[in-house]
Design a protein around this motif. Structure first.
Motif, PDB file in Angstrom:
ATOM      1  N   LEU A   1      38.546  21.505  35.623  1.00 46.75           N
ATOM      2  CA  LEU A   1      38.812  21.797  34.213  1.00 46.75           C
ATOM      3  C   LEU A   1      38.051  23.034  33.752  1.00 46.75           C
ATOM      4  CD1 LEU A   1      38.759  18.206  32.641  1.00 46.75           C
ATOM      5  CD2 LEU A   1      40.746  19.666  33.089  1.00 46.75           C
ATOM      6  N   TYR A   2      36.788  23.137  34.129  1.00 48.46           N
ATOM      7  CA  TYR A   2      35.991  24.288  33.707  1.00 48.46           C
ATOM      8  C   TYR A   2      36.545  25.596  34.258  1.00 48.46           C
ATOM      9  CZ  TYR A   2      32.251  27.725  33.724  1.00 48.46           C
ATOM     10  OH  TYR A   2      31.545  28.884  33.584  1.00 48.46           O
ATOM     11  N   LEU A   3      36.839  25.630  35.543  1.00 49.05           N
ATOM     12  CA  LEU A   3      37.335  26.858  36.151  1.00 49.05           C
ATOM     13  C   LEU A   3      38.717  27.220  35.628  1.00 49.05           C
ATOM     14  CD1 LEU A   3      36.185  26.459  39.864  1.00 49.05           C
ATOM     15  CD2 LEU A   3      35.175  27.862  38.073  1.00 49.05           C
ATOM     16  N   ALA A   4      39.545  26.211  35.363  1.00 50.93           N
ATOM     17  CA  ALA A   4      40.872  26.492  34.823  1.00 50.93           C
ATOM     18  C   ALA A   4      40.789  27.090  33.426  1.00 50.93           C
ATOM     19  CB  ALA A   4      41.708  25.217  34.800  1.00 50.93           C
ATOM     20  N   ILE A   5      39.787  26.664  32.638  1.00 50.57           N
ATOM     21  CA  ILE A   5      39.637  27.190  31.279  1.00 50.57           C
ATOM     22  C   ILE A   5      38.914  28.540  31.295  1.00 50.57           C
ATOM     23  CG2 ILE A   5      38.559  26.784  29.034  1.00 50.57           C
ATOM     24  CD1 ILE A   5      38.969  23.783  29.526  1.00 50.57           C
ATOM     25  N   ALA A   6      37.814  28.618  32.051  1.00 49.67           N
ATOM     26  CA  ALA A   6      37.013  29.841  32.051  1.00 49.67           C
ATOM     27  C   ALA A   6      37.686  30.966  32.827  1.00 49.67           C
ATOM     28  CB  ALA A   6      35.631  29.558  32.645  1.00 49.67           C
ATOM     29  N   PHE A   7      38.432  30.631  33.876  1.00 45.11           N
ATOM     30  CA  PHE A   7      39.078  31.651  34.693  1.00 45.11           C
ATOM     31  C   PHE A   7      40.594  31.448  34.667  1.00 45.11           C
ATOM     32  CE2 PHE A   7      34.765  31.121  36.309  1.00 45.11           C
ATOM     33  CZ  PHE A   7      34.313  32.426  36.302  1.00 45.11           C
ATOM     34  N   GLU A   8      41.125  30.749  35.660  1.00 45.06           N
ATOM     35  CA  GLU A   8      42.538  30.400  35.689  1.00 45.06           C
ATOM     36  C   GLU A   8      42.742  29.306  36.726  1.00 45.06           C
ATOM     37  OE1 GLU A   8      45.300  33.065  37.657  1.00 45.06           O
ATOM     38  OE2 GLU A   8      43.698  34.517  37.876  1.00 45.06           O
ATOM     39  N   TRP A   9      43.929  28.701  36.739  1.00 44.45           N
ATOM     40  CA  TRP A   9      44.148  27.538  37.597  1.00 44.45           C
ATOM     41  C   TRP A   9      44.096  27.899  39.074  1.00 44.45           C
ATOM     42  CZ3 TRP A   9      48.063  27.329  41.138  1.00 44.45           C
ATOM     43  CH2 TRP A   9      49.124  28.227  40.983  1.00 44.45           C
ATOM     44  N   ARG A  10      44.441  29.128  39.438  1.00 43.92           N
ATOM     45  CA  ARG A  10      44.392  29.507  40.854  1.00 43.92           C
ATOM     46  C   ARG A  10      42.956  29.495  41.365  1.00 43.92           C
ATOM     47  NH1 ARG A  10      47.800  32.211  37.940  1.00 43.92           N
ATOM     48  NH2 ARG A  10      50.006  32.382  38.510  1.00 43.92           N
ATOM     49  N   MET A  11      42.037  29.961  40.555  1.00 51.25           N
ATOM     50  CA  MET A  11      40.625  29.923  40.942  1.00 51.25           C
ATOM     51  C   MET A  11      40.112  28.494  40.990  1.00 51.25           C
ATOM     52  SD  MET A  11      39.000  33.228  38.981  1.00 51.25           S
ATOM     53  CE  MET A  11      39.549  34.900  39.390  1.00 51.25           C
ATOM     54  N   ALA A  12      40.602  27.645  40.101  1.00 50.98           N
ATOM     55  CA  ALA A  12      40.205  26.238  40.133  1.00 50.98           C
ATOM     56  C   ALA A  12      40.667  25.569  41.422  1.00 50.98           C
ATOM     57  CB  ALA A  12      40.770  25.510  38.917  1.00 50.98           C
ATOM     58  N   VAL A  13      41.902  25.852  41.822  1.00 51.57           N
ATOM     59  CA  VAL A  13      42.430  25.286  43.071  1.00 51.57           C
ATOM     60  C   VAL A  13      41.637  25.796  44.273  1.00 51.57           C
ATOM     61  CG1 VAL A  13      44.431  25.260  44.610  1.00 51.57           C
ATOM     62  CG2 VAL A  13      44.744  24.923  42.160  1.00 51.57           C
ATOM     63  N   ALA A  14      41.348  27.099  44.294  1.00 53.89           N
ATOM     64  CA  ALA A  14      40.603  27.679  45.410  1.00 53.89           C
ATOM     65  C   ALA A  14      39.191  27.093  45.496  1.00 53.89           C
ATOM     66  CB  ALA A  14      40.541  29.198  45.266  1.00 53.89           C
TER      67      ALA A  14
ATOM     68  N   PRO B   1      39.602  34.765  49.227  1.00 58.05           N
ATOM     69  CA  PRO B   1      40.874  35.104  49.887  1.00 58.05           C
ATOM     70  C   PRO B   1      42.024  34.198  49.463  1.00 58.05           C
ATOM     71  CG  PRO B   1      39.096  35.196  51.480  1.00 58.05           C
ATOM     72  CD  PRO B   1      38.517  34.610  50.220  1.00 58.05           C
ATOM     73  N   LEU B   2      41.742  32.912  49.203  1.00 55.85           N
ATOM     74  CA  LEU B   2      42.801  32.002  48.760  1.00 55.85           C
ATOM     75  C   LEU B   2      43.290  32.391  47.366  1.00 55.85           C
ATOM     76  CD1 LEU B   2      44.488  29.559  49.431  1.00 55.85           C
ATOM     77  CD2 LEU B   2      42.667  28.092  48.550  1.00 55.85           C
ATOM     78  N   VAL B   3      42.377  32.794  46.479  1.00 54.76           N
ATOM     79  CA  VAL B   3      42.786  33.278  45.163  1.00 54.76           C
ATOM     80  C   VAL B   3      43.668  34.511  45.293  1.00 54.76           C
ATOM     81  CG1 VAL B   3      41.953  34.308  43.013  1.00 54.76           C
ATOM     82  CG2 VAL B   3      40.804  32.317  43.950  1.00 54.76           C
ATOM     83  N   ALA B   4      43.274  35.433  46.179  1.00 56.96           N
ATOM     84  CA  ALA B   4      44.070  36.646  46.390  1.00 56.96           C
ATOM     85  C   ALA B   4      45.458  36.298  46.914  1.00 56.96           C
ATOM     86  CB  ALA B   4      43.347  37.579  47.358  1.00 56.96           C
ATOM     87  N   ASP B   5      45.537  35.317  47.805  1.00 57.73           N
ATOM     88  CA  ASP B   5      46.841  34.880  48.316  1.00 57.73           C
ATOM     89  C   ASP B   5      47.722  34.328  47.196  1.00 57.73           C
ATOM     90  OD1 ASP B   5      47.178  35.523  50.944  1.00 57.73           O
ATOM     91  OD2 ASP B   5      46.130  33.767  51.710  1.00 57.73           O
ATOM     92  N   LEU B   6      47.160  33.442  46.388  1.00 56.79           N
ATOM     93  CA  LEU B   6      47.934  32.826  45.313  1.00 56.79           C
ATOM     94  C   LEU B   6      48.323  33.850  44.247  1.00 56.79           C
ATOM     95  CD1 LEU B   6      45.885  29.514  44.849  1.00 56.79           C
ATOM     96  CD2 LEU B   6      48.087  29.780  45.990  1.00 56.79           C
ATOM     97  N   LYS B   7      47.401  34.728  43.908  1.00 58.14           N
ATOM     98  CA  LYS B   7      47.664  35.717  42.872  1.00 58.14           C
ATOM     99  C   LYS B   7      48.684  36.760  43.329  1.00 58.14           C
ATOM    100  CE  LYS B   7      46.441  37.172  38.717  1.00 58.14           C
ATOM    101  NZ  LYS B   7      46.541  36.326  37.505  1.00 58.14           N
ATOM    102  N   SER B   8      48.643  37.134  44.587  1.00 62.01           N
ATOM    103  CA  SER B   8      49.548  38.170  45.100  1.00 62.01           C
ATOM    104  C   SER B   8      50.996  37.706  45.139  1.00 62.01           C
ATOM    105  CB  SER B   8      49.110  38.606  46.501  1.00 62.01           C
ATOM    106  OG  SER B   8      47.813  39.170  46.464  1.00 62.01           O
ATOM    107  N   ARG B   9      51.225  36.414  44.983  1.00 60.75           N
ATOM    108  CA  ARG B   9      52.595  35.894  44.973  1.00 60.75           C
ATOM    109  C   ARG B   9      53.262  36.042  43.604  1.00 60.75           C
ATOM    110  NH1 ARG B   9      53.211  32.569  49.610  1.00 60.75           N
ATOM    111  NH2 ARG B   9      51.217  32.206  50.663  1.00 60.75           N
ATOM    112  N   GLU B  10      52.482  36.387  42.594  1.00 58.73           N
ATOM    113  CA  GLU B  10      53.063  36.564  41.272  1.00 58.73           C
ATOM    114  C   GLU B  10      53.976  37.789  41.239  1.00 58.73           C
ATOM    115  OE1 GLU B  10      49.949  36.887  38.443  1.00 58.73           O
ATOM    116  OE2 GLU B  10      49.561  34.735  38.374  1.00 58.73           O
TER     117      GLU B  10
END
Length: 371
Positions: free
Chosen positions: A154-167, A297-306
């Protein structure tokens, strides 16, 4: 400035760097391999649960010359086949743990140990632990772990974004799996101290990850408005910019933990420290690794798919291709032709211009005398 500090400054400014994101498949493969080994070790050997979880009795003897292995054999014989584990303490005393004993069985075992070890019965201290207490501790530990994970996401999804929370969640599970697998392979006893150590390493692992994420968030602000870097390249620069800081933080944290594990548990014989120190040592190292090689790297993978980041990558690639083509054209224009060369009708150089033989014919001084 020290050499390490100079390298850190150059990494922060982007003057040098290592392509962590570009080699992410290597790190993914290595992590998967380590995780599989940990899971196999956990499935084959299992965890050596302490009496706090399985129930039993702990006998502490005074100083004796009997070795730990010999005392373990005598304890199993006195306990009628119950599994026992003996540790030599720093003052020469023995700590003997026997699982599955109740109050009625503990008294004859205490007397048998005193006789086999040749010590007075009253000097053998006995401590009984029921299995229900261990079950309560385990349930509370699982509850605390679940609450921690939910709050982190919850914190990472609010402070950053859900991709960072998942990573970050994947990185935390990665660290826990490796640490528990190491416990199974090494055979160290799992005690409430181990649970405390596992919960502690989650905070350290999350700290390193959040440091990189914060740098990435700042560097990727309005990233779609420029055409110099792709998101993966910005993520790679963020890792390099915080690399020395992560290494320094991890080393400083590992040094006292290594003292507990290798000096306290190994040299001084304080075996009770092993349960928490091994969890901290393995967890800190795995947390530093996962924040650099897994989470970002996982965040970069998820973000690069946008779609937006895909379009940015295309613009960056097109701009670089145009710049390379322009540079190549300028290099060709900068090559000078020979000074005495002339171009043919088709634009090719035909060689030096030849002076006709008759050009100076008749222009020489007359051979006769001047009158």
């Amino acid at each position: 400035m020290s050499k390490l500090g100079n390298i850190g400054a150059r990494l922060y400014r982007g003057e040098v760097g290592y392509d962590f994101i570009g080699k992410r498949k290597i790190w993914y493969g290595l992590s998967i391999l380590i995780t599989i080994v940990a899971i196999v070790g956990l499935g084959v050997r299992g965890l050596n649960m302490g009496i706090e979880f399985s129930g039993g009795a702990v006998f502490t003897t005074p100083k004796t010359s009997v070795s730990a292995s010999e005392a373990q054999h005598k304890a199993e014989s006195a306990a009628g086949g119950h599994q026992a584990m003996a540790q030599k303490l720093g003052d020469g005393a023995l700590r003997i743990q026997i699982s599955g004993l109740d109050t009625k069985q503990a008294v004859p075992v205490q007397e048998g140990l005193a006789k086999d070890l040749n010590v007075p019965v009253k000097d053998v201290n006995t401590q009984l632990v029921g299995p229900s207490w261990g079950e309560q501790i385990a349930n509370k530990a699982w509850l605390g772990l679940g609450i921690f994970m939910v709050l982190v996401v919850l914190y990472l999804a609010i402070a950053f974004e859900w991709r960072m929370a998942v990573a970050a969640l994947v990185a935390l599970i990665h660290d826990l799996t490796i640490t528990v697998g190491i416990y199974a392979l090494v055979g160290f006893e799992v005690t409430p101290g181990t649970v405390i150590g596992l919960l502690t390493i989650l905070g350290y692992s999350l700290y390193d990850t959040v440091v990189v994420f914060d740098s990435l968030k700042e560097a990727s602000k309005d990233i779609s408005k420029q055409t110099r870097f792709t998101y993966s390249e910005v993520a790679n620069r963020s890792i390099n910019g915080t690399l020395v800081r992560s290494i320094n933080t991890t080393v400083v944290a590992l040094l006292p933990v290594a003292g507990l594990l290798f000096v306290g548990g190994g040299v001084l014989g304080a075996g009770m420290l092993n349960d928490i120190s091994l969890a901290l040592f393995v967890g800190l190292a795995a947390g530093a690794y996962s924040s650099i090689f897994i989470a970002t790297p996982l965040v970069a993978d998820l973000k690069s798919r946008e779609p937006e980041m895909k379009a940015l990558a295309k613009r960056v690639k097109a701009k670089r291709a145009a710049a390379e083509a322009k540079g190549a054209s300028q290099e060709e224009d900068a090559v000078p032709a020979p000074a005495d060369a002339e171009d043919g009708d088709d634009g090719t150089v035909v060689g030096p211009r030849q002076q006709p033989a008759s050009r100076n014919r008749g222009r020489g001084r007359p051979s006769g005398k001047r009158r």
